[in-house]
Design a protein around this motif. Structure first.
Motif, PDB file in Angstrom:
ATOM      1  N   GLN A  94       0.961  -1.237   0.041  1.00  0.00           N
ATOM      2  CA  GLN A  94      -0.077  -0.123   0.040  1.00  0.00           C
ATOM      3  C   GLN A  94       0.869   1.095   0.153  1.00  0.00           C
ATOM      4  O   GLN A  94       0.641   2.276  -0.674  1.00  0.00           O
ATOM      5  CB  GLN A  94      -0.995   0.113   1.371  1.00  0.00           C
ATOM      6  N   ARG A  95       2.044   1.301   0.699  1.00  0.00           N
ATOM      7  CA  ARG A  95       2.987   2.349   0.717  1.00  0.00           C
ATOM      8  C   ARG A  95       3.500   2.635  -0.479  1.00  0.00           C
ATOM      9  O   ARG A  95       3.522   3.975  -1.055  1.00  0.00           O
ATOM     10  CB  ARG A  95       4.019   2.036   1.727  1.00  0.00           C
ATOM     11  N   VAL A  96       3.879   1.697  -1.204  1.00  0.00           N
ATOM     12  CA  VAL A  96       4.284   1.962  -2.673  1.00  0.00           C
ATOM     13  C   VAL A  96       3.186   2.464  -3.702  1.00  0.00           C
ATOM     14  O   VAL A  96       3.520   3.476  -4.114  1.00  0.00           O
ATOM     15  CB  VAL A  96       4.764   0.527  -3.216  1.00  0.00           C
ATOM     16  N   LEU A  97       1.952   2.096  -3.463  1.00  0.00           N
ATOM     17  CA  LEU A  97       0.898   2.576  -4.473  1.00  0.00           C
ATOM     18  C   LEU A  97       0.359   3.679  -4.055  1.00  0.00           C
ATOM     19  O   LEU A  97       0.126   4.665  -4.762  1.00  0.00           O
ATOM     20  CB  LEU A  97      -0.131   1.560  -4.356  1.00  0.00           C
ATOM     21  N   ASN A  98       0.434   4.103  -2.738  1.00  0.00           N
ATOM     22  CA  ASN A  98      -0.113   5.497  -2.342  1.00  0.00           C
ATOM     23  C   ASN A  98       0.880   6.540  -2.641  1.00  0.00           C
ATOM     24  O   ASN A  98       0.459   7.633  -3.210  1.00  0.00           O
ATOM     25  CB  ASN A  98      -0.285   5.454  -0.838  1.00  0.00           C
ATOM     26  N   LEU A  99       2.294   6.446  -2.578  1.00  0.00           N
ATOM     27  CA  LEU A  99       2.955   7.198  -2.728  1.00  0.00           C
ATOM     28  C   LEU A  99       3.136   7.532  -4.324  1.00  0.00           C
ATOM     29  O   LEU A  99       3.375   8.632  -4.868  1.00  0.00           O
ATOM     30  CB  LEU A  99       4.591   6.873  -2.496  1.00  0.00           C
ATOM     31  N   ALA A 100       3.052   6.613  -5.176  1.00  0.00           N
ATOM     32  CA  ALA A 100       3.209   6.483  -6.564  1.00  0.00           C
ATOM     33  C   ALA A 100       1.934   7.259  -7.173  1.00  0.00           C
ATOM     34  O   ALA A 100       1.865   7.617  -8.335  1.00  0.00           O
ATOM     35  CB  ALA A 100       3.395   5.135  -7.196  1.00  0.00           C
ATOM     36  N   GLY A 101       0.865   6.998  -6.691  1.00  0.00           N
ATOM     37  CA  GLY A 101      -0.677   7.349  -7.116  1.00  0.00           C
ATOM     38  C   GLY A 101      -0.630   6.958  -8.547  1.00  0.00           C
ATOM     39  O   GLY A 101      -0.644   5.582  -8.749  1.00  0.00           O
ATOM     40  N   HIS A 102      -1.194   7.603  -9.406  1.00  0.00           N
ATOM     41  CA  HIS A 102      -1.755   7.185 -10.708  1.00  0.00           C
ATOM     42  C   HIS A 102      -0.310   6.712 -11.547  1.00  0.00           C
ATOM     43  O   HIS A 102      -0.792   5.812 -12.597  1.00  0.00           O
ATOM     44  CB  HIS A 102      -2.339   8.242 -11.393  1.00  0.00           C
ATOM     45  N   ARG A 103       0.478   7.255 -11.145  1.00  0.00           N
ATOM     46  CA  ARG A 103       2.084   6.561 -12.010  1.00  0.00           C
ATOM     47  C   ARG A 103       2.158   5.155 -11.794  1.00  0.00           C
ATOM     48  O   ARG A 103       2.493   4.442 -12.833  1.00  0.00           O
ATOM     49  CB  ARG A 103       3.124   7.363 -11.307  1.00  0.00           C
ATOM     50  N   ALA A 104       1.637   4.538 -11.010  1.00  0.00           N
ATOM     51  CA  ALA A 104       1.890   3.038 -10.497  1.00  0.00           C
ATOM     52  C   ALA A 104       1.116   2.336 -11.746  1.00  0.00           C
ATOM     53  O   ALA A 104       1.712   1.429 -12.220  1.00  0.00           O
ATOM     54  CB  ALA A 104       1.196   2.642  -9.349  1.00  0.00           C
ATOM     55  N   GLY A 105      -0.268   2.502 -11.857  1.00  0.00           N
ATOM     56  CA  GLY A 105      -1.107   1.679 -12.771  1.00  0.00           C
ATOM     57  C   GLY A 105      -0.140   1.808 -14.337  1.00  0.00           C
ATOM     58  O   GLY A 105      -0.038   0.848 -14.832  1.00  0.00           O
ATOM     59  N   ALA A 106       0.098   3.041 -14.573  1.00  0.00           N
ATOM     60  CA  ALA A 106       0.853   3.333 -15.828  1.00  0.00           C
ATOM     61  C   ALA A 106       2.006   2.535 -15.995  1.00  0.00           C
ATOM     62  O   ALA A 106       2.277   2.118 -17.068  1.00  0.00           O
ATOM     63  CB  ALA A 106       0.981   4.758 -16.119  1.00  0.00           C
ATOM     64  N   LEU A 107       2.852   2.690 -14.931  1.00  0.00           N
ATOM     65  CA  LEU A 107       4.148   1.861 -15.015  1.00  0.00           C
ATOM     66  C   LEU A 107       3.940   0.635 -15.155  1.00  0.00           C
ATOM     67  O   LEU A 107       4.625   0.116 -16.009  1.00  0.00           O
ATOM     68  CB  LEU A 107       4.713   2.354 -14.009  1.00  0.00           C
ATOM     69  N   PHE A 108       2.993   0.091 -14.429  1.00  0.00           N
ATOM     70  CA  PHE A 108       3.086  -1.357 -14.462  1.00  0.00           C
ATOM     71  C   PHE A 108       2.493  -2.097 -15.694  1.00  0.00           C
ATOM     72  O   PHE A 108       2.838  -3.069 -16.156  1.00  0.00           O
ATOM     73  CB  PHE A 108       2.107  -2.077 -13.376  1.00  0.00           C
ATOM     74  N   ARG A 109       1.572  -1.020 -16.331  1.00  0.00           N
ATOM     75  CA  ARG A 109       0.981  -1.729 -17.644  1.00  0.00           C
ATOM     76  C   ARG A 109       2.142  -1.533 -18.706  1.00  0.00           C
ATOM     77  O   ARG A 109       2.309  -2.463 -19.470  1.00  0.00           O
ATOM     78  CB  ARG A 109       0.017  -0.657 -18.025  1.00  0.00           C
ATOM     79  N   GLU A 110       2.919  -0.597 -18.507  1.00  0.00           N
ATOM     80  CA  GLU A 110       3.968  -0.269 -19.688  1.00  0.00           C
ATOM     81  C   GLU A 110       4.956  -1.386 -19.524  1.00  0.00           C
ATOM     82  O   GLU A 110       5.433  -1.838 -20.466  1.00  0.00           O
ATOM     83  CB  GLU A 110       4.560   1.092 -19.325  1.00  0.00           C
ATOM     84  N   VAL A 111       5.432  -1.822 -18.445  1.00  0.00           N
ATOM     85  CA  VAL A 111       6.258  -2.984 -18.205  1.00  0.00           C
ATOM     86  C   VAL A 111       5.620  -4.134 -18.738  1.00  0.00           C
ATOM     87  O   VAL A 111       6.404  -4.913 -19.652  1.00  0.00           O
ATOM     88  CB  VAL A 111       6.533  -2.964 -16.669  1.00  0.00           C
ATOM     89  N   ALA A 112       4.435  -4.396 -18.665  1.00  0.00           N
ATOM     90  CA  ALA A 112       3.887  -5.562 -19.258  1.00  0.00           C
ATOM     91  C   ALA A 112       3.877  -5.363 -20.485  1.00  0.00           C
ATOM     92  O   ALA A 112       4.106  -6.484 -21.419  1.00  0.00           O
ATOM     93  CB  ALA A 112       2.606  -5.602 -18.559  1.00  0.00           C
TER      94      ALA A 112
END
Length: 276
Positions: A94-112
């Motif tokens: 949760q700490r990772v996701l909270n600090l990253a905000g919307h950037r997290a989902g975008a980055l994880f999709r990009e990596v995939a």
């Protein structure tokens, strides 16, 4: 790493025992739905409520290219597999996701997407060029691994295996190669060179080599094939946060008056822990 060393004797021995025992799969990782639900939106949690194995996490990762929500679910699943029953895994994630905000989902999709289109090395580089705060290589490569495992048929059975503390310590002991644990394409690509070369010689994929390395801590009596050590180091702050959350829940059961009286003390404890 410039030159790939010969297959270490310890790996050959572990591989031989694995073959003799019929190539047994790694045991599924147990996890606690109730604990993770305290920190995560339940929509991000996998449907399995007791355990998850590599195949299950890979299946979830196969959908990570479908959108940011799907990529977030794949990431959380990878973290659940990585942390297993450890109580503060949900808090850390949760700490990772909270600090990253919307950037997290975008980055994880990009990596995939990069994993699917270009392969393991480019997928690692996509994460390494702008890693998320508090997401180190040890757990970041767990997500990358499952994304690449989901599309391995597109890239000659190549994946981007996990590189965590257990594997790094094994490398230092059996090859003399020391890796920092920081995001480094130079170190990681050298690591892949080793796994792929050794895997080609042993007749197994690179991620099987990583799995055998992880599971290769043979017991002193030699009776067991392997004994899996803890995958992560202790996190006192995370443990304290989880313990405080459980204390708050226990006090709530005692009634509203008791909970109200304890509220300020719990808030103070929370501030002390988070300001650490």
């Amino acid at each position: 790493m410039c030159t790939v060393p010969e297959v270490p004797a310890a790996l050959r021995q572990t591989h031989a025992r694995w073959e003799e025992n019929g190539r047994p799969p790694q045991e599924p990782m147990r996890w606690n739905l109730a604990t993770w639900s305290k920190w995560m939106d339940t929509d991000l949690l996998p449907s399995q409520t007791l355990s998850i194995d590599r195949a299950g996490a890979t299946s979830v990762a196969a959908s990570a290219v479908d959108g940011e929500d799907a990529a977030l679910r794949a990431f959380v699943t990878a973290m659940i597999w990585g942390y297993g029953p450890i109580g503060y895994g949900g808090w850390r994630t949760q700490r990772v996701l909270n600090l990253a905000g919307h950037r997290a989902g975008a980055l994880f999709r990009e990596v995939a997407e990069v994993a699917a289109e270009k392969g393991p090395r480019d997928a690692y580089a996509a994460m390494a060029q702008a890693p998320l705060t508090y997401l180190g290589e040890a757990f970041g490569t767990k997500y990358i691994y499952f994304c690449t495992a989901a599309v391995r048929d597109r890239h000659r059975d190549r994946t981007a295996p996990v590189l965590d503390n257990v594997v790094r310590h094994w490398f230092a002991r059996h090859t003399g190669i020391r890796m920092s644990g920081a995001w480094s394409t130079r170190e990681y690509f050298g690591y892949l060179d080793c796994l792929e070369s050794w895997g080609d010689e042993l007749g197994v994929p690179s991620d099987t080599v990583e799995e055998l390395i992880f599971r290769s801590q043979v017991s002193d009596d030699g009776n067991r094939l392997w004994a899996e050590p803890a995958m992560i180091t202790s996190d006192p702050q995370g443990e304290a946060v989880v313990a405080l959350d459980e204390l708050r829940a226990a006090i709530d059961v005692l009634g509203e008056d008791t909970a109200a009286r304890a509220s300020s003390a719990l808030t103070e404890l929370s501030e002390i822990i988070n300001d650490r």
